[in-house]
Write an enzyme that holds these catalytic residues in place. Structure first.
Site, short mmCIF file in Angstrom:
data_model
loop_
_atom_site.label_atom_id
_atom_site.label_comp_id
_atom_site.label_asym_id
_atom_site.label_seq_id
_atom_site.Cartn_x
_atom_site.Cartn_y
_atom_site.Cartn_z
N LYS A 218 0.85 -1.40 0.28
CA LYS A 218 0.55 0.09 0.35
C LYS A 218 0.71 1.03 0.13
O LYS A 218 2.43 1.45 -0.04
CB LYS A 218 -0.72 -0.09 0.67
CG LYS A 218 -2.54 -1.12 1.47
CD LYS A 218 -3.34 -0.77 1.90
CE LYS A 218 -4.44 -1.75 1.49
NZ LYS A 218 -5.76 -2.16 1.91
N ARG A 252 -4.42 -10.88 4.67
CA ARG A 252 -4.23 -10.28 3.44
C ARG A 252 -3.16 -9.48 2.05
O ARG A 252 -2.50 -8.58 2.70
CB ARG A 252 -5.60 -8.91 3.19
CG ARG A 252 -6.08 -9.12 1.74
CD ARG A 252 -7.44 -8.45 1.49
NE ARG A 252 -7.99 -8.12 0.34
CZ ARG A 252 -7.66 -7.30 -0.61
NH1 ARG A 252 -6.19 -6.37 -0.26
NH2 ARG A 252 -7.76 -7.29 -2.25
C1 8Y7 Z 1 -8.31 -4.29 1.87
C2 8Y7 Z 1 -9.26 -5.11 1.19
C3 8Y7 Z 1 -8.26 -4.02 -0.16
C4 8Y7 Z 1 -8.00 -4.44 3.32
C5 8Y7 Z 1 -9.54 -5.90 2.62
C6 8Y7 Z 1 -5.35 -3.29 -2.19
C7 8Y7 Z 1 -10.11 -5.92 -0.88
C8 8Y7 Z 1 -6.78 -2.71 -2.14
N1 8Y7 Z 1 -7.75 -3.53 0.45
N2 8Y7 Z 1 -10.22 -5.60 1.83
N3 8Y7 Z 1 -9.64 -4.51 0.00
N4 8Y7 Z 1 -8.86 -5.21 3.89
N5 8Y7 Z 1 -10.49 -6.32 3.88
O1 8Y7 Z 1 -4.41 -2.77 -2.14
O2 8Y7 Z 1 -7.20 -3.52 3.67
O3 8Y7 Z 1 -5.42 -4.44 -2.52
S1 8Y7 Z 1 -7.81 -2.98 -2.11
#
Ligand code: 8Y7
Length: 276
Positions: A218, A252
């Site tokens: 990020k 994640r």
């Molecule tokens: C997150 C996310 C994204 C996160 C959850 C990226 C879909 C941006 N970030 N879902 N999604 N938590 N739960 O950099 O931090 O993947 S999208």
């Protein structure tokens, strides 16, 4: 499958599977369904227990994707993965109730809504799906969230907001044992806000079945270390380790293999610290 069926005592890793042409860091390389499936298989081989399939980029400033297009991107891949990997937890990243319902029908286990199930009908759809839910905090919406994020006390405010959403779920008939909470790194937050939240992951633990943390690649790392997106592996691993140390249930990430190693090391240290 509910969280208590697949959450361990420790930390599990969720691999990101973007099926968008404009995703954060894959740049559309995995748009093709065949390639998406290969990528998912690789992540499982690398140690991911959960695959998160997303067809709408939530990158700051990204434009919304129509339902029909999101459905066309997500459902064929989800269907193929359900067939190919019956024991892997399959998550669908969407804000749209219609797609939540369709994904559940095709065998999704977890609905990951960065909008916290605030769309009309989302809570009821999520309840009836029988899926586990990831409830994420976001200030504002993806179009505007990074324009002027502001908090008096970010950890308190995010904690209160998540607690209120868990209560809203309970009022709609969703038991907290089905819910994961997520402070939403980068979603309406400045660098200092993200750092405070990551330093207090343990504060979100008690209100639900577990905490999910997503910081991989990020822009906070660009701000902190002046690194382009393709050079953000090491800081992402540091965050994964610190979150695992605090007891996060799920990390994640786009970088599964290395994150599994970082998390395993942090957990071994945590066990040593706790004397078990
Ligand atoms: C997150 C996310 C994204 C996160 C959850 C990226 C879909 C941006 N970030 N879902 N999604 N938590 N739960 O950099 O931090 O993947 S999208």
């Amino acid at each position: 499958m509910l969280p208590h069926d697949w959450l361990t005592d420790g930390t599990t890793v969720m691999g990101v599977l973007n099926v968008t042409p404009d995703s954060f860091s894959d740049g559309g390389r995995f748009l093709d369904a065949r390639q998406a499936i290969d990528r998912a298989c690789q992540m499982v081989e690398d140690g991911a227990h959960i695959i998160d399939i997303g067809g709408e980029s939530t990158r700051p400033g990204a434009t919304p994707v129509p339902l029909e297009e999101e459905r066309r991107r997500v459902l064929p891949v989800l269907r193929a993965l359900r067939q190919a990997m019956p024991h892997v937890v399959l998550s669908v990243d969407t804000m749209k109730p219609e797609l939540m319902r369709e994904a559940a029908d095709v065998g999704a286990d977890l609905i990951n809504d960065v909008n916290g199930f605030r769309a009309p009908g989302a809570l009821e759809t999520a309840r009836d799906s029988g899926c586990a839910l990831c409830l994420m905090h976001m200030q504002g919406d993806p179009q505007t969230m990074q324009q002027a994020p502001a908090y008096d006390s970010v950890v308190d405010e995010v904690e209160d907001w998540l607690r209120a959403r868990v209560e809203a779920c309970a009022a709609a008939g969703i038991d907290r044992s089905r819910i994961l909470v997520d402070p939403g790194i980068g979603f309406g937050k400045r660098l200092a806000h993200n750092l405070s939240l990551l330093a207090h992951v343990d504060r979100f633990q008690a209100m639900a079945a577990g905490v999910l943390v997503g910081a991989s690649r990020k822009s906070m790392f660009g701000q902190l270390l002046d690194l382009p997106v393709e050079e953000r592996l090491a800081p992402g691993l540091a965050v994964a380790a610190v979150a695992a140390w605090q007891g996060a249930a799920i990390i994640r990430t786009h970088d599964v293999r290395e994150t599994v190693q970082a998390v395993a090391t942090a957990q071994a240290l945590r066990s040593a610290r706790l004397g078990r």
